[in-house]
Design a protein around this motif. Structure first.
Motif, PDB file in Angstrom:
ATOM      1  N   GLU A 335       0.834  -1.198   0.000  1.00  0.00           N
ATOM      2  CA  GLU A 335       0.000   0.000   0.000  1.00  0.00           C
ATOM      3  C   GLU A 335       0.870   1.249   0.000  1.00  0.00           C
ATOM      4  O   GLU A 335       0.698   2.143  -0.834  1.00  0.00           O
ATOM      5  CB  GLU A 335      -0.920   0.016   1.216  1.00  0.00           C
ATOM      6  CG  GLU A 335      -1.775   1.272   1.294  1.00  0.00           C
ATOM      7  CD  GLU A 335      -2.707   1.294   2.500  1.00  0.00           C
ATOM      8  OE1 GLU A 335      -3.892   1.575   2.309  1.00  0.00           O
ATOM      9  OE2 GLU A 335      -2.223   1.036   3.633  1.00  0.00           O
ATOM     10  N   TYR A 336       1.815   1.305   0.934  1.00  0.00           N
ATOM     11  CA  TYR A 336       2.621   2.512   1.079  1.00  0.00           C
ATOM     12  C   TYR A 336       3.468   2.773  -0.174  1.00  0.00           C
ATOM     13  O   TYR A 336       3.522   3.892  -0.682  1.00  0.00           O
ATOM     14  CB  TYR A 336       3.518   2.389   2.312  1.00  0.00           C
ATOM     15  CG  TYR A 336       4.197   3.685   2.676  1.00  0.00           C
ATOM     16  CD1 TYR A 336       3.629   4.549   3.601  1.00  0.00           C
ATOM     17  CD2 TYR A 336       5.411   4.058   2.085  1.00  0.00           C
ATOM     18  CE1 TYR A 336       4.237   5.754   3.934  1.00  0.00           C
ATOM     19  CE2 TYR A 336       6.027   5.262   2.401  1.00  0.00           C
ATOM     20  CZ  TYR A 336       5.431   6.097   3.329  1.00  0.00           C
ATOM     21  OH  TYR A 336       6.030   7.301   3.639  1.00  0.00           O
ATOM     22  N   GLY A 337       4.146   1.745  -0.685  1.00  0.00           N
ATOM     23  CA  GLY A 337       5.035   1.910  -1.830  1.00  0.00           C
ATOM     24  C   GLY A 337       4.324   2.191  -3.132  1.00  0.00           C
ATOM     25  O   GLY A 337       4.963   2.581  -4.126  1.00  0.00           O
ATOM     26  N   ASN A 338       3.008   2.010  -3.168  1.00  0.00           N
ATOM     27  CA  ASN A 338       2.212   2.324  -4.359  1.00  0.00           C
ATOM     28  C   ASN A 338       1.438   3.629  -4.216  1.00  0.00           C
ATOM     29  O   ASN A 338       0.673   3.986  -5.110  1.00  0.00           O
ATOM     30  CB  ASN A 338       1.224   1.181  -4.645  1.00  0.00           C
ATOM     31  CG  ASN A 338       1.882   0.008  -5.341  1.00  0.00           C
ATOM     32  OD1 ASN A 338       2.686   0.190  -6.248  1.00  0.00           O
ATOM     33  ND2 ASN A 338       1.551  -1.197  -4.916  1.00  0.00           N
ATOM     34  N   THR A 339       1.622   4.325  -3.090  1.00  0.00           N
ATOM     35  CA  THR A 339       0.867   5.545  -2.838  1.00  0.00           C
ATOM     36  C   THR A 339       1.610   6.759  -3.401  1.00  0.00           C
ATOM     37  O   THR A 339       2.820   6.924  -3.197  1.00  0.00           O
ATOM     38  CB  THR A 339       0.644   5.738  -1.325  1.00  0.00           C
ATOM     39  OG1 THR A 339      -0.084   4.609  -0.828  1.00  0.00           O
ATOM     40  CG2 THR A 339      -0.151   6.999  -1.042  1.00  0.00           C
ATOM     41  N   VAL A 340       0.891   7.610  -4.091  1.00  0.00           N
ATOM     42  CA  VAL A 340       1.486   8.791  -4.715  1.00  0.00           C
ATOM     43  C   VAL A 340       1.826   9.842  -3.659  1.00  0.00           C
ATOM     44  O   VAL A 340       1.016  10.151  -2.786  1.00  0.00           O
ATOM     45  CB  VAL A 340       0.511   9.396  -5.750  1.00  0.00           C
ATOM     46  CG1 VAL A 340       1.057  10.705  -6.310  1.00  0.00           C
ATOM     47  CG2 VAL A 340       0.241   8.402  -6.873  1.00  0.00           C
ATOM     48  N   GLY A 341       3.028  10.378  -3.737  1.00  0.00           N
ATOM     49  CA  GLY A 341       3.399  11.537  -2.944  1.00  0.00           C
ATOM     50  C   GLY A 341       3.896  11.280  -1.544  1.00  0.00           C
ATOM     51  O   GLY A 341       4.134  12.239  -0.806  1.00  0.00           O
ATOM     52  N   VAL A 342       4.073  10.021  -1.138  1.00  0.00           N
ATOM     53  CA  VAL A 342       4.552   9.764   0.221  1.00  0.00           C
ATOM     54  C   VAL A 342       6.081   9.633   0.201  1.00  0.00           C
ATOM     55  O   VAL A 342       6.662   9.191  -0.787  1.00  0.00           O
ATOM     56  CB  VAL A 342       3.921   8.490   0.826  1.00  0.00           C
ATOM     57  CG1 VAL A 342       2.407   8.651   0.915  1.00  0.00           C
ATOM     58  CG2 VAL A 342       4.288   7.250   0.023  1.00  0.00           C
ATOM     59  N   PRO A 343       6.741  10.025   1.299  1.00  0.00           N
ATOM     60  CA  PRO A 343       8.210   9.947   1.325  1.00  0.00           C
ATOM     61  C   PRO A 343       8.701   8.516   1.440  1.00  0.00           C
ATOM     62  O   PRO A 343       8.106   7.691   2.134  1.00  0.00           O
ATOM     63  CB  PRO A 343       8.579  10.761   2.562  1.00  0.00           C
ATOM     64  CG  PRO A 343       7.384  10.682   3.447  1.00  0.00           C
ATOM     65  CD  PRO A 343       6.190  10.628   2.535  1.00  0.00           C
ATOM     66  N   VAL A 344       9.798   8.222   0.754  1.00  0.00           N
ATOM     67  CA  VAL A 344      10.392   6.886   0.739  1.00  0.00           C
ATOM     68  C   VAL A 344      11.903   7.009   0.912  1.00  0.00           C
ATOM     69  O   VAL A 344      12.515   7.922   0.361  1.00  0.00           O
ATOM     70  CB  VAL A 344      10.071   6.148  -0.583  1.00  0.00           C
ATOM     71  CG1 VAL A 344      10.895   4.873  -0.722  1.00  0.00           C
ATOM     72  CG2 VAL A 344       8.589   5.836  -0.676  1.00  0.00           C
ATOM     73  N   VAL A 345      12.495   6.098   1.642  1.00  0.00           N
ATOM     74  CA  VAL A 345      13.941   5.985   1.732  1.00  0.00           C
ATOM     75  C   VAL A 345      14.378   4.798   0.895  1.00  0.00           C
ATOM     76  O   VAL A 345      13.889   3.676   1.094  1.00  0.00           O
ATOM     77  CB  VAL A 345      14.424   5.793   3.186  1.00  0.00           C
ATOM     78  CG1 VAL A 345      15.945   5.603   3.212  1.00  0.00           C
ATOM     79  CG2 VAL A 345      14.030   6.976   4.037  1.00  0.00           C
ATOM     80  N   ASN A 346      15.269   5.029  -0.062  1.00  0.00           N
ATOM     81  CA  ASN A 346      15.754   3.965  -0.926  1.00  0.00           C
ATOM     82  C   ASN A 346      17.277   4.025  -0.960  1.00  0.00           C
ATOM     83  O   ASN A 346      17.872   4.861  -1.634  1.00  0.00           O
ATOM     84  CB  ASN A 346      15.175   4.120  -2.336  1.00  0.00           C
ATOM     85  CG  ASN A 346      15.515   2.944  -3.233  1.00  0.00           C
ATOM     86  OD1 ASN A 346      16.679   2.567  -3.334  1.00  0.00           O
ATOM     87  ND2 ASN A 346      14.520   2.388  -3.903  1.00  0.00           N
ATOM     88  N   ASN A 347      17.906   3.144  -0.215  1.00  0.00           N
ATOM     89  CA  ASN A 347      19.367   3.143  -0.119  1.00  0.00           C
ATOM     90  C   ASN A 347      20.051   2.557  -1.347  1.00  0.00           C
ATOM     91  O   ASN A 347      21.237   2.788  -1.567  1.00  0.00           O
ATOM     92  CB  ASN A 347      19.800   2.356   1.116  1.00  0.00           C
ATOM     93  CG  ASN A 347      19.287   2.978   2.406  1.00  0.00           C
ATOM     94  OD1 ASN A 347      19.124   4.185   2.501  1.00  0.00           O
ATOM     95  ND2 ASN A 347      19.009   2.137   3.394  1.00  0.00           N
ATOM     96  N   ALA A 348      19.308   1.768  -2.147  1.00  0.00           N
ATOM     97  CA  ALA A 348      19.911   1.084  -3.287  1.00  0.00           C
ATOM     98  C   ALA A 348      19.795   1.875  -4.587  1.00  0.00           C
ATOM     99  O   ALA A 348      20.409   1.520  -5.588  1.00  0.00           O
ATOM    100  CB  ALA A 348      19.263  -0.286  -3.466  1.00  0.00           C
ATOM    101  N   GLY A 349      18.990   2.918  -4.599  1.00  0.00           N
ATOM    102  CA  GLY A 349      18.859   3.734  -5.799  1.00  0.00           C
ATOM    103  C   GLY A 349      17.950   3.158  -6.869  1.00  0.00           C
ATOM    104  O   GLY A 349      17.977   3.603  -8.013  1.00  0.00           O
TER     105      GLY A 349
END
Length: 355
Positions: A335-349
């Motif tokens: 749910e979270y990773g498919n939601t528009v406009g929410v902040p995400v931390v992605n260490n792998a790029g």
């Protein structure tokens, strides 16, 4: 929610559980006064006895105030109580056909993909449907429900969360689950149970046990801004999922268009809470495991994974065993990773599904 591709191992096998000790600690014995606790500790030290769940106690081990004996039972305890009509045993396994090949005598089979969820609107099973299910399996208000399953009780813990969500007051997990029961050569049965009609009725869902997307986004935005948050987030997926190296474990189809984790979350893989035989680590080791990441019960906790089920195992450890204030975010990363406009931390790029 769709089912994972059948596998003989849990998806976090690359992050096995850890912990050197395998002794079990004596569980909570009421709100006893100091003198009584001292007497009980002396008795345990002398006799080497166990608790009501059948857990052996190590001589001289300090009593730890936890809920272990209220929510976890041993294989020895269950084997000795299978004929008790006040106990209903339920298997929740992921591997197709495993229940039919043989199960704990008298155990009822619950299918996590249909019995615990509303299959169309991607939600928890409705109050009405869960009431009907539990009544068919002979559950009354005073029934002790003991759940077990494969994969270190991963989905049995999901069932325990649903039972607690709807207010059943006596729910336990079998320590070590199906694997330990089989490893000890205990009896398996292929016959279908024939319980009478039960009378328990599911209550309104407890809002204190469940977190929703707006709750989590609020914490994530605060963490992104560097502000102190009032809630701790625990991501229980494997490190590769947490860092964004993969979108989901191999063979699991539910995923998101972005990889990574929620800002402010710490990563403690669910499998770290169990020993090699699938049993829970001793209570003091569990407390230390999470405390290393700042999860010590000093503030409310939200646990999440990819589709909600793995996180229920951590919810059980933190809330039911350790007694912390914990909500399960069952929407989780899909749910979270498919939601528009929410902040995400992605260490792998990784970006938009492209590694």
């Amino acid at each position: 929610m769709s089912s994972p591709t059948p596998s003989t191992s849990a998806p976090d096998d690359a992050d096995p559980g850890s912990g050197s000790g395998r002794w079990r600690r004596l569980g909570l014995i009421g709100a006893a006064i100091v003198a009584v606790v001292a007497v009980v500790a002396g008795i345990v030290a002398v006799s080497g006895g166990g608790d009501q769940a059948g857990r052996p106690a190590a001589a001289g081990t300090p009593i730890v105030e936890d809920n272990y004996s209220d929510v976890v039972v041993s294989t020895e305890w269950l084997a000795a109580n299978l004929d008790d009509p006040s106990i209903r045993v339920i298997e929740v396994s992921t591997e197709p056909g495993v229940y039919e090949r043989g199960h704990i005598p008298g155990a009822w089979n619950y299918n996590w993909t249909t019995d615990f969820v509303s299959t169309v609107n991607r939600d928890v099973v409705s109050r009405e449907d869960f009431t009907a299910l539990t009544r068919r399996s002979g559950i009354d208000p005073d029934t002790t429900v003991v759940l077990y399953g494969d994969k270190e009780n991963w989905f049995a813990a999901w069932g325990a969360w649903v039972f607690n969500l709807y207010g059943h007051e006596n729910v336990k997990l079998l320590d070590g689950g199906r694997v330990k029961w089989e490893a000890e050569g205990r009896t398996l049965d292929v016959g279908a149970p024939q319980p009478g009609q039960g009378s328990w009725e599911a209550g309104e869902a407890d809002p204190n046990l469940r977190a929703f997307l707006p709750d989590v986004v609020e914490v994530a935005r605060a963490a992104e801004s560097g502000a102190e948050t009032d809630t701790a987030l625990v991501d229980i997926r494997g490190a590769a999922e947490f860092n964004g190296e993969i979108f989901a474990p191999e063979g699991f189809q539910e995923t998101a268009v972005r990889a990574g984790h929620i800002p402010g979350a710490v990563n403690v893989t669910w499998s770290e809470a169990v020993a090699d035989d699938g049993t829970f680590l001793p209570v003091d080791e569990l407390r230390a495991l999470y405390a290393e990441q700042g999860i010590d019960g000093s503030k409310p906790i939200v646990a999440y994974c990819r589709i909600g089920e793995r996180a229920s195992h951590t919810w059980f450890v933190l809330s039911q065993i350790l007694g912390y204030d914990v909500q399960l975010y069952d929407g989780s990363w899909t749910e979270y990773g498919n939601t528009v406009g929410v902040p995400v931390v992605n260490n792998a790029g990784t970006v938009w599904g492209v590694a």
